[in-house]
Design a protein around this motif. Structure first.
Motif, short mmCIF file in Angstrom:
data_model
loop_
_atom_site.label_atom_id
_atom_site.label_comp_id
_atom_site.label_asym_id
_atom_site.label_seq_id
_atom_site.Cartn_x
_atom_site.Cartn_y
_atom_site.Cartn_z
N GLU A 118 -31.46 -6.71 -16.12
CA GLU A 118 -31.02 -6.72 -14.72
C GLU A 118 -31.37 -5.36 -14.10
OE1 GLU A 118 -29.67 -8.01 -11.23
OE2 GLU A 118 -29.74 -9.28 -13.02
N PRO A 119 -31.98 -5.30 -12.93
CA PRO A 119 -32.40 -6.42 -12.10
C PRO A 119 -33.64 -7.12 -12.67
CG PRO A 119 -33.16 -4.37 -11.12
CD PRO A 119 -32.30 -3.99 -12.29
N PHE A 120 -33.86 -8.36 -12.23
CA PHE A 120 -35.04 -9.10 -12.65
C PHE A 120 -35.61 -9.82 -11.44
CE2 PHE A 120 -36.86 -13.19 -14.17
CZ PHE A 120 -37.97 -12.66 -14.81
N LEU A 121 -36.88 -9.57 -11.17
CA LEU A 121 -37.55 -10.20 -10.03
C LEU A 121 -38.96 -10.59 -10.43
CD1 LEU A 121 -37.59 -9.18 -6.31
CD2 LEU A 121 -39.77 -9.27 -7.50
N VAL A 122 -39.33 -11.82 -10.11
CA VAL A 122 -40.70 -12.29 -10.30
C VAL A 122 -41.41 -12.21 -8.95
CG1 VAL A 122 -42.20 -14.23 -10.88
CG2 VAL A 122 -40.12 -13.81 -12.21
N ALA A 123 -42.49 -11.46 -8.91
CA ALA A 123 -43.34 -11.41 -7.72
C ALA A 123 -44.66 -12.05 -8.11
CB ALA A 123 -43.53 -9.98 -7.25
N ALA A 124 -44.89 -13.26 -7.63
CA ALA A 124 -46.10 -14.00 -7.97
C ALA A 124 -47.07 -13.95 -6.81
CB ALA A 124 -45.76 -15.45 -8.31
N THR A 125 -48.36 -13.85 -7.11
CA THR A 125 -49.37 -13.82 -6.06
C THR A 125 -50.25 -15.07 -6.17
OG1 THR A 125 -51.13 -12.67 -7.29
CG2 THR A 125 -49.43 -11.31 -6.25
N GLN A 126 -50.79 -15.47 -5.02
CA GLN A 126 -51.79 -16.54 -5.04
C GLN A 126 -52.71 -16.37 -3.83
OE1 GLN A 126 -49.75 -20.33 -4.99
NE2 GLN A 126 -49.42 -20.29 -2.79
N ASN A 127 -53.94 -16.86 -4.01
CA ASN A 127 -54.98 -16.76 -2.99
C ASN A 127 -54.97 -18.05 -2.17
OD1 ASN A 127 -57.36 -16.65 -1.54
ND2 ASN A 127 -58.61 -15.93 -3.23
N LEU A 156 -39.38 -5.99 -13.04
CA LEU A 156 -40.25 -6.58 -12.03
C LEU A 156 -41.48 -7.15 -12.72
CD1 LEU A 156 -38.53 -4.48 -10.27
CD2 LEU A 156 -40.45 -4.58 -8.69
N LEU A 157 -41.59 -8.47 -12.74
CA LEU A 157 -42.73 -9.12 -13.36
C LEU A 157 -43.73 -9.52 -12.29
CD1 LEU A 157 -44.10 -10.39 -15.88
CD2 LEU A 157 -42.95 -12.53 -15.26
N LEU A 158 -44.93 -8.99 -12.38
CA LEU A 158 -46.00 -9.37 -11.46
C LEU A 158 -46.79 -10.51 -12.09
CD1 LEU A 158 -47.76 -9.05 -8.97
CD2 LEU A 158 -49.00 -7.22 -10.14
N ALA A 159 -46.63 -11.70 -11.56
CA ALA A 159 -47.36 -12.87 -12.03
C ALA A 159 -48.60 -13.02 -11.15
CB ALA A 159 -46.47 -14.11 -11.97
N ASP A 160 -49.67 -12.39 -11.57
CA ASP A 160 -50.87 -12.32 -10.72
C ASP A 160 -51.65 -13.62 -10.76
OD1 ASP A 160 -52.29 -10.90 -8.88
OD2 ASP A 160 -53.10 -9.43 -10.28
N GLU A 161 -51.96 -14.16 -9.58
CA GLU A 161 -52.70 -15.42 -9.43
C GLU A 161 -52.05 -16.53 -10.26
OE1 GLU A 161 -57.16 -14.70 -8.34
OE2 GLU A 161 -56.75 -13.67 -10.22
N ILE A 162 -50.79 -16.78 -9.97
CA ILE A 162 -50.00 -17.73 -10.76
C ILE A 162 -50.58 -19.13 -10.71
CG2 ILE A 162 -48.42 -18.25 -8.83
CD1 ILE A 162 -46.17 -18.39 -10.95
N ASN A 163 -51.32 -19.47 -9.65
CA ASN A 163 -51.87 -20.83 -9.55
C ASN A 163 -53.18 -21.00 -10.32
OD1 ASN A 163 -53.11 -19.11 -7.70
ND2 ASN A 163 -53.54 -20.75 -6.23
N ARG A 164 -53.57 -20.00 -11.11
CA ARG A 164 -54.77 -20.14 -11.94
C ARG A 164 -54.45 -20.63 -13.34
NH1 ARG A 164 -59.44 -19.23 -10.16
NH2 ARG A 164 -59.83 -17.98 -8.31
N THR A 165 -53.19 -20.80 -13.65
CA THR A 165 -52.80 -21.25 -14.99
C THR A 165 -52.23 -22.67 -14.90
OG1 THR A 165 -51.74 -20.45 -17.03
CG2 THR A 165 -50.39 -20.50 -15.04
#
Length: 330
Positions: free
Chosen positions: A153-162, A116-125
């Motif tokens: 496996e398993p692989f999930l990207v959970a990205a956050t944005q404000n 589980l990859l947490l891509a925090d504030e993905i729209n800041r990059t």
């Protein structure tokens, strides 16, 4: 007295099969996260469909905690990447590092090599770094120096944005938005839920210590694989398939939209509807299942016309209008 549903490892037993394990997953997350049942269910649906999730909400509504609690309850590895303007693609995927002892280059895996990859504030990059996830999300591999390297496996990207802060951000392009199976809005809690949150903190709840909060692994990769097999066996009547297609085609004809749902979006809606039907205890899909998952599955796959946006039209209102007008199969 020992709980008979818990084995010697401390992981909850699974007397009801994979569906019971996935239900227990939702219950376990609720020990750490209050009042976000829809987002929790969305993450479970994404896991069942091998998809990825975009979490949108203002700061402080437990988006990061949600993903951490899921990883703790699923007995899965998790890594967090804080997306910033100076983040490079290799900081996500990994890179070749020169080893002076062997006089050779060796691959150093990046944080994307996790469950589980947490891509925090993905729209800041910048888009260059955002796009480093495209291959990982679609192909479930990373290619560095011409060599493909499979992800676990398993692989999930959970990205956050404000959704309310746009200064210094880089909106995700449509091609990348389409890679997310679901876009989940994480709202502010209700008054009672907020009281419950404060009561927990006053009693000593520490969001950085989920084990102390009682969150335990209740499902694992084997449970998830068995659940996915059962979801794949869920019956889809031809009328339901046609209903999904009609909904997606209607978005392409909406005067409020410049971009409608693609065939990939139709495939996603069918998959999420199947997963939701299975989670609710049925082995067949109904029109209500399709309606229940239409907003989170489609809202990020359409684009409003500027004039409609100026009039206050939202993607959710357009999709709701489509659902109200497309004939429901009997």
């Amino acid at each position: 007295m020992t709980d008979p549903t818990t084995d010697h490892t401390g992981r909850a037993g699974d007397p009801g099969g994979p569906r019971a394990a996935l239900e227990a997953l939702r219950t376990e997350i609720a020990k750490a996260v209050v009042g976000q049942d829809a987002a929790v269910t969305g993450l479970v649906v994404a896991l069942l469909c091998r998809g990825h999730v975009l979490l949108e909400g203002v700061p402080g509504v437990a988006k990061t905690l949600l993903v951490r609690a899921l990883a703790a309850a699923l007995e899965a590895g998790t890594k967090r990447v804080q997306f910033t303007p100076d983040l490079m693609p290799s900081d996500v995927t990994g890179s070749l590092v020169y080893d002076a002892r062997t006089a050779e280059f060796s691959f150093q895996p990046g944080p994307v090599f996790t469950n589980l990859l947490l891509a925090d504030e993905i729209n800041r990059t910048p888009p260059k770094t955002q796009s480093s996830l495209l291959e990982a999300m679609e192909e479930r591999q990373v290619t560095v120096d011409g060599t493909p390297r499979p992800l676990p496996e398993p692989f999930l990207v959970a990205a956050t944005q404000n959704p309310v802060e746009y200064e210094g951000t880089y909106p995700l392009p449509e091609a990348q938005l389409d890679r997310f199976l679901l876009k989940l809005t994480v709202p502010l809690p209700s008054r009672q839920d907020e009281i419950d949150v404060l009561t927990r903190h006053a009693a000593g709840f520490d969001p950085r210590d989920l084990r102390a909060a009682g969150v335990r692994p209740v499902a694992d990769a084997a449970d998830l694989e068995a659940a996915r097999a059962e979801v794949a066996a869920t019956t889809v009547h031809p009328g339901i398939t046609a209903y999904v297609v009609d909904i997606c085609r209607a978005t392409r004809e909406s005067p409020s939209l410049a971009l409608g749902v693609s065939p990939r979006g139709a495939t996603a809606l069918l998959a999420t509807s199947r997963a939701w039907a299975w989670l609710t205890g049925r082995d067949y899909v109904t029109p209500d299942d399709v309606k229940a998952l239409a907003l989170p599955t489609l809202r990020h796959r359409v684009q409003l016309r500027p004039e409609a946006e100026m009039e206050g039209v939202t993607t959710d209102s357009v999709i709701n209008a489509v659902l109200a007008h497309v004939p429901v199969p009997r």
